[in-house]
Design an enzyme around this catalytic site. Structure first.
Site, PDB file in Angstrom:
ATOM      1  N   SER A 147       0.798  -1.225   0.000  1.00  0.00           N
ATOM      2  CA  SER A 147       0.000   0.000   0.000  1.00  0.00           C
ATOM      3  C   SER A 147       0.833   1.279   0.000  1.00  0.00           C
ATOM      4  O   SER A 147       0.301   2.341  -0.294  1.00  0.00           O
ATOM      5  CB  SER A 147      -0.963   0.021   1.194  1.00  0.00           C
ATOM      6  OG  SER A 147      -0.272   0.267   2.387  1.00  0.00           O
ATOM      7  N   LYS A 203       0.954   4.286   6.814  1.00  0.00           N
ATOM      8  CA  LYS A 203       0.303   5.149   5.825  1.00  0.00           C
ATOM      9  C   LYS A 203       0.872   6.554   5.927  1.00  0.00           C
ATOM     10  O   LYS A 203       1.625   6.888   6.824  1.00  0.00           O
ATOM     11  CB  LYS A 203      -1.209   5.215   6.063  1.00  0.00           C
ATOM     12  CG  LYS A 203      -1.929   3.892   6.117  1.00  0.00           C
ATOM     13  CD  LYS A 203      -1.981   3.190   4.799  1.00  0.00           C
ATOM     14  CE  LYS A 203      -2.712   1.849   4.947  1.00  0.00           C
ATOM     15  NZ  LYS A 203      -2.521   0.991   3.814  1.00  0.00           N
TER      16      LYS A 203
END
Length: 193
Positions: A42, A79
């Site tokens: 990701s 993230k």
């Protein structure tokens, strides 16, 4: 007898030094920094699956920092901070707008270009949305952050799981140390090249 006392004294000093060293190690690891393994894709192309990072546990978060947080009881996610408390967020045609101001996301420019080359100029790397569309409120709530993975088409992030409570944040990624050939400092979430 004197020799036994010297040995006993030296042994005590070594034990004391080892205990102090272990205590410092535990304190530093618990409260200041920790190693983290990137698990998944990701954050590509900024970070790769199985990269190893040093995460610091101190300091204020800034927009675009890369953070590690507890996503649930079992999983930690890594993230990028996109929105801070009080921010409004919108994406329009692969352009990020925070509080109505357009931001250039240098860290994904090549990924956007590659995506458009592969799927066509109209293909969006980050689908259009507003914070209200996705989560039902206009601003990032107090004591939370809005995070996204850099690999936008393949990231499970605040668009899906909601905002992240600040008390769930483990720390900020500061150093990519493995693989060694890619080791670098991460400054405000960017590789320091």
């Amino acid at each position: 007898m004197l020799r036994k006392q010297k040995i006993k004294s030296a042994t005590k000093e070594w034990v004391k030094a080892i205990l102090i060293g272990l205590s410092l190690f535990i304190i530093i690891r618990t409260f200041l920094f920790a190693p983290v393994l990137v698990d998944g894709k990701s954050m590509e192309s900024t970070l790769q699956d199985e990269d190893r990072l040093i995460v610091t546990r101190l300091g204020n978060l800034e927009r675009f920092d890369i953070v590690v947080f507890h996503a649930n009881d079992k999983d930690d996610y890594i993230k990028r901070v996109i929105g801070l408390p009080g921010d409004t967020i919108a994406y329009v045609n692969d352009q990020l707008f925070i509080n109505g101001e357009q931001y250039n996301e240098e860290y994904i420019e090549e990924d956007i270009r590659s995506h458009k080359d592969q799927f066509g100029e109209d293909a969006l790397y980050t689908g259009n949305f507003t914070l209200e569309d996705k989560l039902g409120f206009e601003e990032v709530p107090e004591d939370t952050i809005f995070v996204m993975g850099d690999n936008r088409p393949h990231s499970w992030d605040s668009r899906d799981i909601g905002v992240v409570p600040l008390d769930s944040v483990i720390g900020e990624a500061r150093v990519l140390f493995w693989p060694f050939k890619n080791s670098t400092l991460l400054t405000n979430g960017h590789k320091d090249e």
